[in-house]
Design a protein around this motif. Structure first.
Motif, PDB file in Angstrom:
ATOM      1  N   SER A 114      26.782  52.968  27.300  1.00  0.00           N
ATOM      2  CA  SER A 114      27.256  54.057  25.922  1.00  0.00           C
ATOM      3  C   SER A 114      28.200  54.978  26.508  1.00  0.00           C
ATOM      4  O   SER A 114      29.492  55.289  26.122  1.00  0.00           O
ATOM      5  CB  SER A 114      25.874  54.505  25.278  1.00  0.00           C
ATOM      6  N   TYR A 115      27.695  55.756  27.731  1.00  0.00           N
ATOM      7  CA  TYR A 115      28.407  56.746  28.047  1.00  0.00           C
ATOM      8  C   TYR A 115      29.811  56.366  28.607  1.00  0.00           C
ATOM      9  O   TYR A 115      31.006  56.953  28.466  1.00  0.00           O
ATOM     10  CB  TYR A 115      27.648  57.648  28.935  1.00  0.00           C
ATOM     11  N   GLY A 116      29.682  55.062  29.371  1.00  0.00           N
ATOM     12  CA  GLY A 116      30.743  54.541  29.892  1.00  0.00           C
ATOM     13  C   GLY A 116      32.150  54.085  29.114  1.00  0.00           C
ATOM     14  O   GLY A 116      32.998  54.221  29.289  1.00  0.00           O
ATOM     15  N   LYS A 117      31.458  53.182  28.132  1.00  0.00           N
ATOM     16  CA  LYS A 117      32.436  52.218  27.309  1.00  0.00           C
ATOM     17  C   LYS A 117      32.619  53.094  25.991  1.00  0.00           C
ATOM     18  O   LYS A 117      33.898  52.898  25.454  1.00  0.00           O
ATOM     19  CB  LYS A 117      31.841  51.088  27.154  1.00  0.00           C
ATOM     20  N   SER A 118      31.811  53.887  25.482  1.00  0.00           N
ATOM     21  CA  SER A 118      32.435  54.812  24.327  1.00  0.00           C
ATOM     22  C   SER A 118      32.865  56.043  24.673  1.00  0.00           C
ATOM     23  O   SER A 118      33.722  56.484  23.770  1.00  0.00           O
ATOM     24  CB  SER A 118      30.926  54.653  23.438  1.00  0.00           C
ATOM     25  N   ILE A 126      28.389  60.204  34.317  1.00  0.00           N
ATOM     26  CA  ILE A 126      27.361  59.625  33.817  1.00  0.00           C
ATOM     27  C   ILE A 126      26.077  59.822  34.332  1.00  0.00           C
ATOM     28  O   ILE A 126      24.907  59.847  34.111  1.00  0.00           O
ATOM     29  CB  ILE A 126      27.702  57.995  33.801  1.00  0.00           C
ATOM     30  N   TYR A 127      26.122  59.762  35.712  1.00  0.00           N
ATOM     31  CA  TYR A 127      25.015  59.758  36.617  1.00  0.00           C
ATOM     32  C   TYR A 127      24.307  61.012  36.345  1.00  0.00           C
ATOM     33  O   TYR A 127      23.061  61.161  36.068  1.00  0.00           O
ATOM     34  CB  TYR A 127      25.172  59.630  38.354  1.00  0.00           C
ATOM     35  N   ASP A 128      24.956  62.185  36.447  1.00  0.00           N
ATOM     36  CA  ASP A 128      24.506  63.242  36.212  1.00  0.00           C
ATOM     37  C   ASP A 128      23.953  63.725  34.854  1.00  0.00           C
ATOM     38  O   ASP A 128      22.867  64.395  34.618  1.00  0.00           O
ATOM     39  CB  ASP A 128      25.569  64.713  36.287  1.00  0.00           C
ATOM     40  N   GLN A 129      24.332  62.756  33.818  1.00  0.00           N
ATOM     41  CA  GLN A 129      23.855  63.105  32.401  1.00  0.00           C
ATOM     42  C   GLN A 129      22.458  62.334  32.260  1.00  0.00           C
ATOM     43  O   GLN A 129      21.665  62.707  31.607  1.00  0.00           O
ATOM     44  CB  GLN A 129      24.963  62.530  31.550  1.00  0.00           C
ATOM     45  N   LEU A 150      26.611  48.869  36.210  1.00  0.00           N
ATOM     46  CA  LEU A 150      27.480  49.111  34.974  1.00  0.00           C
ATOM     47  C   LEU A 150      29.007  48.640  35.275  1.00  0.00           C
ATOM     48  O   LEU A 150      29.674  48.793  36.373  1.00  0.00           O
ATOM     49  CB  LEU A 150      27.617  50.552  34.669  1.00  0.00           C
ATOM     50  N   ASP A 151      29.314  47.639  34.142  1.00  0.00           N
ATOM     51  CA  ASP A 151      30.761  47.102  34.416  1.00  0.00           C
ATOM     52  C   ASP A 151      31.812  47.988  33.814  1.00  0.00           C
ATOM     53  O   ASP A 151      31.985  47.597  32.562  1.00  0.00           O
ATOM     54  CB  ASP A 151      30.589  45.645  33.929  1.00  0.00           C
ATOM     55  N   VAL A 152      32.386  48.915  34.199  1.00  0.00           N
ATOM     56  CA  VAL A 152      33.560  49.697  33.988  1.00  0.00           C
ATOM     57  C   VAL A 152      34.402  49.975  34.723  1.00  0.00           C
ATOM     58  O   VAL A 152      34.400  50.053  35.954  1.00  0.00           O
ATOM     59  CB  VAL A 152      32.707  51.280  33.565  1.00  0.00           C
ATOM     60  N   ASP A 153      35.836  50.007  34.344  1.00  0.00           N
ATOM     61  CA  ASP A 153      36.920  50.116  34.954  1.00  0.00           C
ATOM     62  C   ASP A 153      37.112  51.807  34.992  1.00  0.00           C
ATOM     63  O   ASP A 153      37.362  52.502  33.990  1.00  0.00           O
ATOM     64  CB  ASP A 153      38.248  49.817  34.239  1.00  0.00           C
ATOM     65  N   ASN A 155      39.269  53.854  36.668  1.00  0.00           N
ATOM     66  CA  ASN A 155      40.656  54.306  36.270  1.00  0.00           C
ATOM     67  C   ASN A 155      41.015  54.447  34.862  1.00  0.00           C
ATOM     68  O   ASN A 155      41.444  55.406  34.272  1.00  0.00           O
ATOM     69  CB  ASN A 155      41.649  53.251  37.183  1.00  0.00           C
ATOM     70  N   GLU A 156      40.646  53.343  34.233  1.00  0.00           N
ATOM     71  CA  GLU A 156      40.936  53.390  32.851  1.00  0.00           C
ATOM     72  C   GLU A 156      40.296  54.231  31.964  1.00  0.00           C
ATOM     73  O   GLU A 156      40.702  54.743  31.124  1.00  0.00           O
ATOM     74  CB  GLU A 156      40.672  51.877  32.068  1.00  0.00           C
ATOM     75  N   ASN A 157      39.025  54.480  32.173  1.00  0.00           N
ATOM     76  CA  ASN A 157      38.380  55.769  31.863  1.00  0.00           C
ATOM     77  C   ASN A 157      38.881  57.095  31.867  1.00  0.00           C
ATOM     78  O   ASN A 157      38.962  58.097  31.028  1.00  0.00           O
ATOM     79  CB  ASN A 157      36.881  55.820  32.312  1.00  0.00           C
ATOM     80  N   ALA A 158      39.422  57.256  32.986  1.00  0.00           N
ATOM     81  CA  ALA A 158      40.152  58.457  33.391  1.00  0.00           C
ATOM     82  C   ALA A 158      41.490  58.653  32.495  1.00  0.00           C
ATOM     83  O   ALA A 158      41.731  59.691  32.077  1.00  0.00           O
ATOM     84  CB  ALA A 158      40.658  58.738  35.153  1.00  0.00           C
ATOM     85  N   LEU A 159      42.135  57.483  32.475  1.00  0.00           N
ATOM     86  CA  LEU A 159      43.311  57.424  31.620  1.00  0.00           C
ATOM     87  C   LEU A 159      42.989  57.815  30.071  1.00  0.00           C
ATOM     88  O   LEU A 159      43.666  58.666  29.386  1.00  0.00           O
ATOM     89  CB  LEU A 159      44.108  56.118  31.689  1.00  0.00           C
ATOM     90  N   ALA A 160      41.991  57.260  29.763  1.00  0.00           N
ATOM     91  CA  ALA A 160      41.578  57.442  28.378  1.00  0.00           C
ATOM     92  C   ALA A 160      41.237  58.907  28.152  1.00  0.00           C
ATOM     93  O   ALA A 160      41.639  59.411  26.962  1.00  0.00           O
ATOM     94  CB  ALA A 160      40.328  56.591  28.016  1.00  0.00           C
ATOM     95  N   LYS A 161      40.658  59.735  28.977  1.00  0.00           N
ATOM     96  CA  LYS A 161      40.263  61.073  28.999  1.00  0.00           C
ATOM     97  C   LYS A 161      41.358  61.720  29.012  1.00  0.00           C
ATOM     98  O   LYS A 161      41.770  62.789  28.226  1.00  0.00           O
ATOM     99  CB  LYS A 161      39.042  61.369  30.016  1.00  0.00           C
ATOM    100  N   ALA A 162      42.203  61.327  30.108  1.00  0.00           N
ATOM    101  CA  ALA A 162      43.430  62.153  29.997  1.00  0.00           C
ATOM    102  C   ALA A 162      44.379  62.106  28.694  1.00  0.00           C
ATOM    103  O   ALA A 162      45.228  63.167  28.363  1.00  0.00           O
ATOM    104  CB  ALA A 162      44.379  61.579  31.303  1.00  0.00           C
ATOM    105  N   LYS A 163      44.390  61.121  27.926  1.00  0.00           N
ATOM    106  CA  LYS A 163      45.196  61.136  26.754  1.00  0.00           C
ATOM    107  C   LYS A 163      44.522  61.980  25.763  1.00  0.00           C
ATOM    108  O   LYS A 163      45.365  62.428  24.840  1.00  0.00           O
ATOM    109  CB  LYS A 163      45.394  59.542  26.237  1.00  0.00           C
TER     110      LYS A 163
END
Length: 201
Positions: A114-118, A126-129, A150-153, A155-163
């Protein structure tokens, strides 16, 4: 006067001519009866040795061949049996391994997804949370299991946050710092670099 050579009949012991083949008294043949018997015995012995040896070799060869074939069949049978026995065992072990995953671990994995994909959080975030006493309060083993599965990219998560930060009119440097800050998103330097490089794509 020429002397006549004589011999004694083997049967009636009468003295007869040395060249006589039949005794004139008992009418029995004279000469090498014993000699021919010995020769016949020797010939039979030689023939028996020749043919008997061949049979032995043939029997030995046949026996060895049969033994080898039997051993090969036995080994093949054992290998097949071993493979057949091991296959279900491997499947059973895999099933048992899945069954042994604690419910706590699966719950942690569900939260991590949930934290990684949403919410597009970083791995460290995520680990700290998951382990925080103010967060999900999972133990470290459950959190590690969740992160590893956990199956998460990232790099793409960082890009989503940057946007998201770009929409807040933040500069690229400020966004980069926010992405890598231990008080911010906790992405790695490489993940933040990727995000900035693709921010305006």
């Amino acid at each position: 006067m020429k002397e006549t050579k004589t011999k004694v009949c083997k049967y009636c012991k009468s003295e007869i001519d040395a060249k006589a083949k039949i005794c004139p008294n008992c009418r029995k043949k004279q000469g090498g009866k014993l000699k021919w018997i010995i020769i016949a015995i020797v010939v039979i012995a030689i023939l028996g040795a020749l043919f008997g040896g061949g049979d032995d070799d043939s029997s030995s060869s046949s026996s060895n061949s049969t033994k080898t074939t039997t051993q090969a069949s036995t080994q093949t049978s054992k290998s097949t049996k071993k493979a057949t026995t091991q296959a279900p065992k491997a499947t059973t072990e895999a099933a048992t391994t899945e069954e042994k995953v604690p419910a706590e671990y699966l719950a942690a994995l569900g939260k991590a997804e949930s934290y990684g994909k949403s919410m597009h959080m970083s791995k460290q975030g995520i680990y700290d949370q998951l382990t925080s006493e103010y967060g999900e309060q999972f133990d470290e083993d459950a959190a590690k299991y969740a992160i590893e599965h956990l199956d998460v990219d990232w790099n793409e998560n960082a890009l989503a946050k940057a946007k998201e930060y770009r929409k807040m009119d933040m500069s690229s440097d400020a966004i980069h710092d926010q992405l890598t800050s231990e008080y911010g998103e906790k992405f790695t330097q490489e993940e933040a670099d990727y995000a900035i490089q693709h921010l305006d794509d």
